[in-house]
Motif scaffolding. Structure first.
Motif, PDB file in Angstrom:
ATOM      1  N   ALA A  30      68.048  -7.854  14.733  1.00 43.36           N
ATOM      2  CA  ALA A  30      69.465  -8.119  14.993  1.00 43.36           C
ATOM      3  C   ALA A  30      70.076  -8.986  13.894  1.00 43.36           C
ATOM      4  O   ALA A  30      71.175  -8.697  13.399  1.00 43.36           O
ATOM      5  CB  ALA A  30      69.627  -8.783  16.358  1.00 43.36           C
ATOM      6  N   VAL A  84      76.371  -4.606  17.497  1.00 45.71           N
ATOM      7  CA  VAL A  84      74.988  -5.032  17.322  1.00 45.71           C
ATOM      8  C   VAL A  84      74.642  -6.106  18.349  1.00 45.71           C
ATOM      9  O   VAL A  84      73.588  -6.038  19.011  1.00 45.71           O
ATOM     10  CB  VAL A  84      74.735  -5.545  15.886  1.00 45.71           C
ATOM     11  N   ALA A 132      71.922  -5.893  21.172  1.00 45.14           N
ATOM     12  CA  ALA A 132      70.815  -6.836  21.045  1.00 45.14           C
ATOM     13  C   ALA A 132      70.635  -7.660  22.327  1.00 45.14           C
ATOM     14  O   ALA A 132      69.508  -8.008  22.687  1.00 45.14           O
ATOM     15  CB  ALA A 132      71.036  -7.772  19.865  1.00 45.14           C
TER      16      ALA A 132
END
Length: 129
Positions: free
Chosen positions: A68, A122, A126
């Motif tokens: 990440a 993201v 994540a």
């Protein structure tokens, strides 16, 4: 040689000369380019290794802190590097001041918008969103 200057008489009168601004821009572009090399190699290798993997495996990969953070670093570097490059092109080739300012604002805004959306995506994946 005292009193000699490399500036033109017109440049001295107008006070024109080095704005001391281009060095920072040049360095930022080089640093982002250098950062992109290992980040892109890591990203391509990761995508190739995940090709054909089930969605759960991809989500687990993205949920790892290392993946990440590296992906966020890649997003920041890509959008900042692109914005810097487009800024140079606009400043060099767009001569109408109003159009130049509008184009620069559009490029900066688009980089912020799409970079932010990418980072949000993201982070959402994540953290299990």
């Amino acid at each position: 040689m005292q009193g000699k200057s490399l500036r033109s008489p017109l440049g001295r009168v107008r006070g024109l000369g080095s704005a001391k601004d281009g060095t920072h821009h040049w360095w930022a572009q080089r640093v982002t380019a250098i950062a992109l090399v290992p980040l892109l190699l890591w990203f391509v290798a990761s995508v190739v290794s995940l090709a054909g993997a089930p969605l759960a495996e991809v989500k687990a990969w993205l949920a790892s802190p290392v993946a990440a953070v590296l992906l966020l670093a890649l997003i920041v570097a890509v959008f900042h590097h692109a914005q810097l490059g487009l800024q140079v092109v606009i400043e060099d080739y767009v001569h109408a001041e109003g159009v130049k300012i509008a184009a620069l604002l559009l490029v900066k805004g688009a980089a912020l918008l799409f970079g932010g959306l990418s980072a949000f995506s993201v982070l959402k994946l994540a953290f299990g969103g």
